[in-house]
Design a protein around this motif. Structure first.
Motif, PDB file in Angstrom:
ATOM      1  N   GLN A  95     -55.592  27.785 -17.253  1.00 43.44           N
ATOM      2  CA  GLN A  95     -55.066  28.093 -15.916  1.00 43.44           C
ATOM      3  C   GLN A  95     -55.411  26.976 -14.932  1.00 43.44           C
ATOM      4  N   GLU A  96     -56.649  26.505 -14.989  1.00 45.40           N
ATOM      5  CA  GLU A  96     -57.074  25.410 -14.111  1.00 45.40           C
ATOM      6  C   GLU A  96     -56.298  24.134 -14.423  1.00 45.40           C
ATOM      7  N   ALA A  97     -56.165  23.807 -15.696  1.00 43.07           N
ATOM      8  CA  ALA A  97     -55.457  22.590 -16.100  1.00 43.07           C
ATOM      9  C   ALA A  97     -53.999  22.641 -15.642  1.00 43.07           C
ATOM     10  N   ARG A  98     -53.359  23.769 -15.828  1.00 39.85           N
ATOM     11  CA  ARG A  98     -51.964  23.902 -15.379  1.00 39.85           C
ATOM     12  C   ARG A  98     -51.859  23.787 -13.862  1.00 39.85           C
ATOM     13  N   GLY A  99     -52.813  24.355 -13.153  1.00 38.79           N
ATOM     14  CA  GLY A  99     -52.829  24.254 -11.696  1.00 38.79           C
ATOM     15  C   GLY A  99     -52.986  22.826 -11.213  1.00 38.79           C
ATOM     16  N   ARG A 100     -53.606  22.001 -11.990  1.00 38.48           N
ATOM     17  CA  ARG A 100     -53.787  20.584 -11.656  1.00 38.48           C
ATOM     18  C   ARG A 100     -52.631  19.725 -12.159  1.00 38.48           C
ATOM     19  N   TYR A 115     -57.749  22.998 -31.312  1.00 39.50           N
ATOM     20  CA  TYR A 115     -56.553  22.263 -30.910  1.00 39.50           C
ATOM     21  C   TYR A 115     -55.410  23.265 -30.784  1.00 39.50           C
ATOM     22  N   GLU A 116     -54.767  23.253 -29.622  1.00 44.19           N
ATOM     23  CA  GLU A 116     -53.609  24.128 -29.412  1.00 44.19           C
ATOM     24  C   GLU A 116     -52.569  23.376 -28.602  1.00 44.19           C
ATOM     25  N   LYS A 117     -51.366  23.355 -29.112  1.00 45.78           N
ATOM     26  CA  LYS A 117     -50.265  22.687 -28.426  1.00 45.78           C
ATOM     27  C   LYS A 117     -49.269  23.752 -27.985  1.00 45.78           C
ATOM     28  N   GLU A 118     -49.118  23.863 -26.671  1.00 46.60           N
ATOM     29  CA  GLU A 118     -48.128  24.754 -26.086  1.00 46.60           C
ATOM     30  C   GLU A 118     -47.045  23.888 -25.454  1.00 46.60           C
ATOM     31  N   LYS A 119     -45.967  24.482 -25.012  1.00 53.01           N
ATOM     32  CA  LYS A 119     -44.855  23.672 -24.492  1.00 53.01           C
ATOM     33  C   LYS A 119     -45.249  22.821 -23.292  1.00 53.01           C
ATOM     34  N   ASP A 120     -46.209  23.291 -22.482  1.00 53.35           N
ATOM     35  CA  ASP A 120     -46.565  22.554 -21.269  1.00 53.35           C
ATOM     36  C   ASP A 120     -48.005  22.041 -21.241  1.00 53.35           C
TER      37      ASP A 120
END
Length: 161
Positions: A95-100, A115-120
């Protein structure tokens, strides 16, 4: 571009030195905390630009708790992770990373590779070079390689004890 990603070395040099010898030359090193007094040793041995953050065991360190920077076209957010309760899961960190606006969030603390790869967002933890806690307990690290076209590849690597 070849980037070494490590965490949780806790002042122990043996495996760090082995990884440096094995993987050099490096274009960059990222250390995700719990260096425990090796703030000067790590950059001197790595012989490349270094990004390092403070971990929960870096009591008297002047290292930043978090850092954001660009590698190629990728926005990187690094933290040790304890402030985001990563031992209980990655959701607060994500959540923090996406907010940044980060493309990649890197953390340590758990001593377990992730390791996790999501679309964003890519979220990763290289594990620990010195005190691994995952099944098999092999010392671990990650390599990020970015080619001339900007294509990135991240691999999980292990040292034989």
């Amino acid at each position: 571009m070849k980037i070494l990603i490590i965490s949780d070395t806790h002042g122990a040099h043996r495996n760090f030195d082995r990884v440096i010898e094995k993987e050099q030359p490096l274009d960059m090193l990222i250390h995700l905390g719990d260096v425990e007094g090796d703030e000067d040793y790590i950059p001197a041995v790595a012989d490349c630009p270094v990004h390092m953050v403070r971990g929960n065991n870096d009591f008297f360190s002047d290292l930043p708790g978090e850092e954001e920077f660009m590698i190629g076209g990728y926005h990187i957010f690094i933290t040790h992770g304890h402030g985001y309760y990563v031992s209980m899961g990655e959701e607060r960190l994500k959540q923090e990373a996406r907010g940044r606006g980060a493309d990649i969030a890197m953390y340590g603390h758990t001593h377990r590779p992730f390791y996790e790869k999501e679309k964003d967002l890519i979220t990763l933890n290289p594990g620990s070079l010195c005190y691994p806690r995952q099944q098999g307990r092999k010392p671990s690290y990650m390599l990020m390689q970015i080619d001339d076209n900007g294509k990135m590849e991240i691999t999980q690597e292990y040292l034989n004890p």
